[in-house]
Write a protein that holds these residues in place. Structure first.
Motif, PDB file in Angstrom:
ATOM      1  N   GLY A  23      51.382 -39.343  21.503  1.00 17.04           N
ATOM      2  CA  GLY A  23      50.866 -37.978  21.552  1.00 17.04           C
ATOM      3  C   GLY A  23      49.772 -37.674  20.546  1.00 17.04           C
ATOM      4  O   GLY A  23      49.661 -36.538  20.072  1.00 17.04           O
ATOM      5  N   ILE A  24      48.978 -38.670  20.202  1.00 17.85           N
ATOM      6  CA  ILE A  24      47.871 -38.471  19.258  1.00 17.85           C
ATOM      7  C   ILE A  24      46.563 -38.402  20.030  1.00 17.85           C
ATOM      8  O   ILE A  24      46.322 -39.211  20.933  1.00 17.85           O
ATOM      9  CB  ILE A  24      47.843 -39.607  18.221  1.00 17.85           C
ATOM     10  N   ASP A  25      45.738 -37.433  19.699  1.00 20.48           N
ATOM     11  CA  ASP A  25      44.476 -37.231  20.417  1.00 20.48           C
ATOM     12  C   ASP A  25      43.630 -38.508  20.398  1.00 20.48           C
ATOM     13  O   ASP A  25      43.316 -39.043  19.340  1.00 20.48           O
ATOM     14  CB  ASP A  25      43.700 -36.083  19.772  1.00 20.48           C
ATOM     15  N   ASN A  26      43.294 -38.986  21.589  1.00 20.99           N
ATOM     16  CA  ASN A  26      42.501 -40.217  21.692  1.00 20.99           C
ATOM     17  C   ASN A  26      41.174 -39.985  22.406  1.00 20.99           C
ATOM     18  O   ASN A  26      40.535 -40.928  22.871  1.00 20.99           O
ATOM     19  CB  ASN A  26      43.298 -41.309  22.421  1.00 20.99           C
ATOM     20  N   SER A  27      40.773 -38.726  22.481  1.00 19.60           N
ATOM     21  CA  SER A  27      39.562 -38.392  23.235  1.00 19.60           C
ATOM     22  C   SER A  27      38.300 -38.991  22.612  1.00 19.60           C
ATOM     23  O   SER A  27      37.275 -39.140  23.283  1.00 19.60           O
ATOM     24  CB  SER A  27      39.400 -36.870  23.349  1.00 19.60           C
ATOM     25  N   ASP A  28      38.371 -39.356  21.316  1.00 20.76           N
ATOM     26  CA  ASP A  28      37.194 -39.928  20.666  1.00 20.76           C
ATOM     27  C   ASP A  28      37.198 -41.459  20.687  1.00 20.76           C
ATOM     28  O   ASP A  28      36.292 -42.084  20.135  1.00 20.76           O
ATOM     29  CB  ASP A  28      37.092 -39.431  19.223  1.00 20.76           C
TER      30      ASP A  28
END
Length: 292
Positions: free
Chosen positions: A232-237
């Motif tokens: 659940g960690i933002d990986n959009s970058d």
């Protein structure tokens, strides 16, 4: 009283040849489905990310079987054979069809060589049964706790440094010294992404005859993306499109190898995190309610 007798139909028993032909056709259809899935994901960034997201919760399954499962039931979460569900006291819902996967079977050929063949096996998702989902085991999923778990679990050398050989990163795996370098005073979210990528490279290097960072980096980037997805960690970058671009023009079998390297790293790191998190949980002081 009028009564209509029930029609009785009997399934014709297959001959040995018919059974073999059916199994062969099933395997051929499975391999065609796998090739089609790889071709599609290599043409579309969205399809590529969809696969990585699905694989992030299916790390126990090979890339080949994950692609098969995804093509048949993209919402699957927990799979078992009918016998395994029955052993747990669950039954398959009426009318449900099995999900085809490939199961390896080792055998010795006529020349005495150890070989492996693959047969179709049917599995069923928990949603196809009357089983109740088990609650997930809870533990601290904060980036800080996850980073600590990864660092505690890895057997390679670790060193805190002020500068790294690469820019815009908080971690770097040096293959020559077998050392994970971690930049001091870094943001924990960035550390989780970068450390998971670099530990994936370490995992790939340990299982490769010839290690080349540039060639292996796309797989490690995909592994980091999937690990973020899992926790659940933002990986959009995380630029997985660049990984896909590096594999452009490769044959499907080669893409499958690259994805397997990513999935093997995902599985290894996930297992390490799980073990370390359970160790930490066991050390937590028990509440009065828990000791009763």
């Amino acid at each position: 009283m009028a009564y209509t007798p029930k029609q009785r139909t009997f399934r014709k028993r297959e001959t040995k040849e018919e059974f073999a032909a059916r199994k062969k056709a099933e395997k051929e259809a499975a391999y065609e489905s796998i090739d089609a899935a790889i071709s599609e994901m290599m043409q579309s960034e969205e399809s590529f990310k969809d696969y990585l997201t699905f694989q992030s919760r299916m790390e126990r399954y090979t890339v080949t079987n994950t692609l098969l499962i995804m093509s048949q039931r993209p919402d699957a979460t927990q799979l078992k054979s009918a016998d395994s569900w029955n052993e747990l006291g669950a039954t398959i819902n009426k009318g449900e069809k099995g999900i085809h996967i490939l199961e390896p079977h080792d055998f010795v050929d006529d020349e005495g060589n150890q070989r492996t063949s693959y047969n179709i096996k049917n599995v069923f998702d928990i949603a196809q049964t009357n089983a109740e989902p088990l609650p997930a085991k809870t533990f601290d999923r904060s980036p800080k706790a996850l980073v600590k778990a990864m660092l505690n679990a890895t057997p390679i050398n670790k060193a805190a440094v002020d500068e790294l050989p690469i820019e815009n990163s908080t971690a770097y795996f040096d293959d020559k010294s077998k050392t994970l370098m971690v930049k001091k005073h870094s943001d924990t979210v960035s550390m989780f992404k970068d450390i998971s990528r670099e530990l994936s490279l370490a995992e790939i290097a340990a299982n490769s005859d010839e290690y080349n960072r540039t060639e292996c980096l796309p797989s490690a980037v995909c592994a980091s993306y999937m690990l973020c997805e899992k926790y659940g960690i933002d990986n959009s970058d995380i630029n997985v499109e660049s990984s896909k671009a590096m594999w452009k023009g490769k044959e499907n079998k080669d893409v499958r190898i690259m994805l397997t390297m990513a999935n093997d790293s995902l599985y290894s790191l996930s297992k390490d995190i799980y073990v370390e998190m359970n160790k930490a949980k066991d050390k937590e002081p028990k509440t009065q309610e828990q000791t009763r």
